[in-house]
Design a protein around this motif. Structure first.
Motif, short mmCIF file in Angstrom:
data_model
loop_
_atom_site.label_atom_id
_atom_site.label_comp_id
_atom_site.label_asym_id
_atom_site.label_seq_id
_atom_site.Cartn_x
_atom_site.Cartn_y
_atom_site.Cartn_z
N LEU A 229 0.82 -1.21 0.00
CA LEU A 229 0.00 0.00 0.00
C LEU A 229 0.85 1.26 0.00
CD1 LEU A 229 -2.75 -1.10 2.56
CD2 LEU A 229 -3.08 -0.71 0.11
N ASN A 237 -5.69 6.68 -6.38
CA ASN A 237 -6.22 5.40 -5.91
C ASN A 237 -5.41 4.87 -4.74
OD1 ASN A 237 -8.12 5.46 -7.89
ND2 ASN A 237 -7.54 3.51 -8.85
N ARG A 240 -5.84 6.90 -1.47
CA ARG A 240 -7.10 6.61 -0.80
C ARG A 240 -7.08 5.23 -0.15
NH1 ARG A 240 -12.09 4.80 -4.22
NH2 ARG A 240 -10.60 3.07 -4.37
N ASN A 241 -6.61 4.23 -0.90
CA ASN A 241 -6.61 2.86 -0.38
C ASN A 241 -5.71 2.72 0.85
OD1 ASN A 241 -8.24 2.44 -2.56
ND2 ASN A 241 -6.76 1.25 -3.74
N TYR A 242 -4.56 3.39 0.82
CA TYR A 242 -3.65 3.34 1.97
C TYR A 242 -4.31 3.97 3.19
CZ TYR A 242 0.29 4.40 5.02
OH TYR A 242 1.13 4.51 6.10
N VAL A 342 -12.36 -0.54 -8.39
CA VAL A 342 -12.84 0.81 -8.09
C VAL A 342 -14.26 0.96 -8.61
CG1 VAL A 342 -12.49 3.26 -8.51
CG2 VAL A 342 -10.53 1.77 -8.13
N ALA A 356 -15.01 -1.28 -0.26
CA ALA A 356 -13.88 -1.30 0.67
C ALA A 356 -13.34 -2.72 0.83
CB ALA A 356 -14.31 -0.74 2.02
N ILE A 359 -11.31 -3.57 -2.24
CA ILE A 359 -10.01 -2.89 -2.18
C ILE A 359 -9.07 -3.66 -1.26
CG2 ILE A 359 -8.86 -0.81 -1.31
CD1 ILE A 359 -11.33 0.76 -2.30
N ALA A 363 -5.71 -5.64 -2.53
CA ALA A 363 -4.39 -5.26 -2.00
C ALA A 363 -3.69 -6.46 -1.38
CB ALA A 363 -4.55 -4.14 -0.97
#
Length: 458
Positions: A229, A237, A240-242, A342, A356, A359, A363
């Motif tokens: 991440l 992207n 936001r994901n981190y 996404v 979420a 995601i 990851a």
């Protein structure tokens, strides 16, 4: 007065020393041995006064029977009650938007299932069964269909609870037809029926305890996840994901408590300079002011900066954010390549819990974690609890920070760690952040048991 009965002339009728049950007789002057039921004598003037009241009641009953037999009218009434039930749910303490969406889905699926059923006998043989005509057997059939479709015990119970709530609302609700108050889930005599989702031979599936279902990430896999991440933080992207996964990992919040975070929920701490407070709203409508870990706040600021919603030079109260803006949103097309996980959510809508989860699992897979599809967002909560324990936190502190629903736990939390007018200070997030960096640098122990046995940096 002629024809009037005296107190001595009115008596209960006895035959052979036995009273005739339910009837009272009178003897009137000038009418030897004439007997009339007093109830009939009392009713006659009333009927005369109303001028055909009995006929009006009969007409009302006929209109009522006609309405109850009108499927189109009944369907319209049930649709109206469904929307009224959801409105009452929204107004209740526990009626979150997430709950309403789940209940809408459950009732829609139930309607689709009922529409596939047919009457097997009688004058309606072959015709579809209506929502107000179902019984316990139909509920059991739906439960079996859900389980055969792969729904887990928790999902099945949630849907059964949703429909139980709806039918209870219908049964308690009343409608006035032709001057008569009626229940729209009634038998042929007009009496309200029992809730088929609550009574009868219905056996709900047993749900495993959370501890039995928990799948915390091993330290090495947690390190792999955040190493991946962090390597993507330079993109919108990735930023936001981190920030999203870090918020779950460092706070122990439930899914909805993170994805539904809004700008109006964040404010400066009154106890620690430079720190932020999240006015948390969680399960069951509970609300608390929770310190936001510093690394989570910095990750959010970085994400908002790349998203064009944060100006580094402006103070907090001058940031270009509206109070109702959600922190975590779906990424819209802005000249960047959208990843397959996404969603195309509207810009003013929060990221969904399902998005979420996608995601998170994507990851994990990219980071090389085995069985990525088996993990849930809630497993980050369990992982957080283990990290707290390994970092020296007492079990009571973990219960308090986890916002468990027990009243005793809540009382201990309010009385032990909060003082009136003062925010609770953050004494753990820096330790957890250092621990996470250690794991990401590939210096993670093989298991949580090993970390606990060595003291975990206590």
């Amino acid at each position: 007065m002629p024809g009037a009965a005296t107190s001595l002339q009115v008596s209960a009728a006895y035959k052979g020393g036995r009273r005739e049950p339910g009837i009272q007789w009178c003897r009137r002057q000038g009418e030897d041995d004439e007997r009339r039921p007093m109830a009939a004598r009392r009713r006659a003037p009333a009927a005369d006064r109303v001028g055909g009241g009995w006929q009006q009641a009969q007409q009302g009953r006929a209109q009522l029977k006609e309405k109850l037999a009108d499927d189109a009218w009944m369907a319209a009434q049930w649709m109206a009650m469904h929307e009224e039930w959801l409105r009452v749910l929204r107004a209740s303490r526990s009626g979150s938007g997430h709950t309403e969406r789940n209940y809408r889905v459950a009732t829609r699926q139930w309607q689709e299932f009922v529409a596939s059923l047919r009457h097997s006998a009688g004058p309606k043989a072959g015709r579809p069964i209506a929502l107000w005509e179902i019984d316990n057997n139909h509920v059991r059939q739906w439960q079996a269909a859900l389980e055969a479709g792969g729904a887990g015990a928790s999902t099945v119970n949630l849907k059964l609870s949703a429909l139980s709530s709806f039918y209870s609302f219908v049964i308690e609700e009343r409608r006035v037809v032709a001057g008569m108050e009626i229940c729209l889930f009634a038998d042929a005599y007009g009496s309200p029926r029992a809730n088929p989702f609550r009574h009868g031979n219905l056996r709900r599936p047993q749900v495993a305890e959370q501890s039995e279902r928990a799948l915390p990430l091993p330290p090495a896999d947690l390190g792999k996840l955040f190493a991946y991440l962090q390597s993507k933080r330079h993109t919108l992207n990735g930023a936001r994901n981190y920030a999203l996964i870090l918020a779950y990992s460092e706070t122990g919040f439930r899914s909805a408590e993170v994805v539904r975070m809004q700008w109006k929920h964040i404010r400066p701490s009154r106890s620690q300079r430079g720190r932020m407070i999240y006015a948390w709203v969680g399960k069951g409508g509970k609300a608390e002011d929770e310190p936001l870990p510093e690394n989570v706040w910095q990750a959010i600021v970085h994400y908002l900066t790349l998203d064009g919603r944060w100006r580094p030079e402006a103070p907090l109260h001058e940031q270009p954010m509206e109070p109702d803006d959600y922190i975590f949103r779906g990424i819209t097309q802005r000249g960047t390549l959208n990843l397959r996980h996404v969603t195309r959510a509207e810009a003013d809508q929060p990221l969904s819990g399902k998005s979420a989860l996608r995601i998170f699992r994507t990851a994990l897979g990219k980071a090389g974690v085995a069985h990525a599809g088996h993990y849930r967002l809630h497993d980050l909560r369990h992982t957080w609890a283990l990290r707290m324990l390994a970092g020296g936190a007492h079990e009571s502190e973990i219960q308090q920070r986890a916002h468990h629903s027990s009243l005793d736990t809540t009382a201990r939390y309010l009385s032990g760690l909060r003082s009136k007018g003062r925010d609770r200070t953050d004494v753990r997030s820096q330790q957890l952040a250092a621990q996470l960096n250690t794991f990401a640098d590939e210096e993670a122990p093989a298991s949580w048991e090993e970390l606990l046995q060595t003291g975990g940096g206590r």
